[in-house]
Scaffold this motif. Structure first.
Motif: not given
Ligand code: PGA
Length: 334
Positions: A140-141, A208-214, A218-224, A247-254
């Motif tokens: 990871n990053r 934690p430590g993943s660039g994707t997670r960061d 960052r996007l979420l924080t910028s939108k409050g 079907g366990l959940g959704i995610s945001i990935l590359s």
């Protein structure tokens, strides 16, 4: 013992292998991690260090609680070791220089999401230069940044180069981060999903430590916004994808993580406001590292091939945008 006697005594008893083991334990602060890095059994590491300590006749490490620390002698030896191994690496580069790009080892370390791309680059490059061997570390990053600071690799690939001016970064390809759900998920085909609504779904996040997670944070924080506390955290893109399919959940990935299955397979891309997160991958190396001819040849090749991959990525994104526009139109005509 006179100085010359001591040097010849050390030369007779100390081996490069012992110094290599000592350097790894000193750098990593752990016998176990050093054994893993050098592909040795832990008793072998302990035995090599014992022989080295016996030759020097002074302790090199001391144990404080569960941690090991270098003694004063250990610190002196560590400085010498770094010089010895730096010089040997330079020698390796010079020998490769003399041989040209016909043979040699290319040592790469790449962030996890680029593992979907790098083996293809290596495959193509390897066909052009069959005498070259590759070593590829996927981390990871956070771990890649540590490796760069220790000069461990010829080249690294990571999402955002560190801000310090000690590194040189070459843009490689765009890396859009998109929202993914199982193809049966009720949000598939829904146009313009508010980001906040996405967070009502069980969300699977990288460690934690993943660039994707960061980037997501960052996007979420910028939108409050914030990821809900009861989240799932997996340290692997592949495990997240399997969980999404289950079907366990959704995610945001590359988007590149769907290289094999494509975007119309078991995983669908959701049309979420504010997405994709437009990241970029960079080829990075310390500024003052002398690049071998093999590294330079790969760098040039990857930059050129990166253009083709960038075009293909843009085509995929265009397809996704078109299907979004289509869903929007359908919704309006209802
Ligand atoms: P990661 O990096 O593998 O650490 O999530 C991805 C990125 O930084 O783009």
């Amino acid at each position: 013992m006179t100085r010359t006697n001591l040097v010849s005594e050390l030369a007779r008893h100390i081996t490069l292998r012992q110094l290599q083991v000592f350097e790894a334990v000193a750098r990593l602060g752990s016998f176990t991690r050093a054994a893993e890095e050098l592909y040795l059994a832990q008793p072998t590491v302990s035995m090599q260090l014992k022989k080295l300590t016996d030759t020097i006749s002074l302790p090199l490490f001391e144990q404080v609680g569960i941690r090991i620390h270098l003694t004063e002698t250990g610190r002196e030896l560590y400085t010498v070791c770094k010089e010895v191994f730096n010089n040997l690496t330079n020698l390796e580069t010079k020998i490769a220089d003399i041989k040209g790009v016909k043979s040699g080892l290319l040592k790469l370390a790449v962030i996890t999401s680029s593992k979907y791309l790098v083996p293809h680059l290596l495959g193509q490059f390897g066909r052009l230069h069959p005498g070259i061997d590759f070593s590829l570390n996927v981390e990871n990053r956070e771990h890649i940044l540590e490796r760069i600071s220790r000069y461990e690799d010829d080249l690294c690939i990571l999402g955002q180069p560190p801000p310090e001016s000690e590194v040189e970064a070459h843009p490689l390809v765009p890396n859009p981060l998109v929202a993914m759900a199982s193809c049966n998920h009720p949000l598939v085909g829904v146009p313009n999903i508010p980001l906040k609504q996405l967070l009502d779904e069980p969300f699977i996040l990288r460690e934690p430590g993943s660039g994707t997670r960061d980037a997501i944070n960052r996007l979420l924080t910028s939108k409050g916004l914030r990821i809900p506390v009861a989240r799932m955290e997996f340290a692997s893109n592949e495990a997240i994808k399997q969980a999404v399919v289950a079907g366990l959940g959704i995610s945001i990935l590359s988007l590149h993580s769907l290289a094999l299955e494509g975007t119309s397979g078991p995983i669908a891309i959701l049309d979420v406001q504010g997405l994709p997160i437009n990241r970029y991958w960079y080829l990075v190396h310390p500024k003052n590292k002398k690049l071998s001819p093999v590294t330079l040849a790969f760098l040039e090749f990857a930059k050129m091939e990166g253009q083709n991959i960038a075009n293909k990525t843009e085509q995929k994104m265009e397809k996704i945008r078109k299907s979004r526009a289509y869903n929007n139109k359908k919704q309006k005509n209802k």
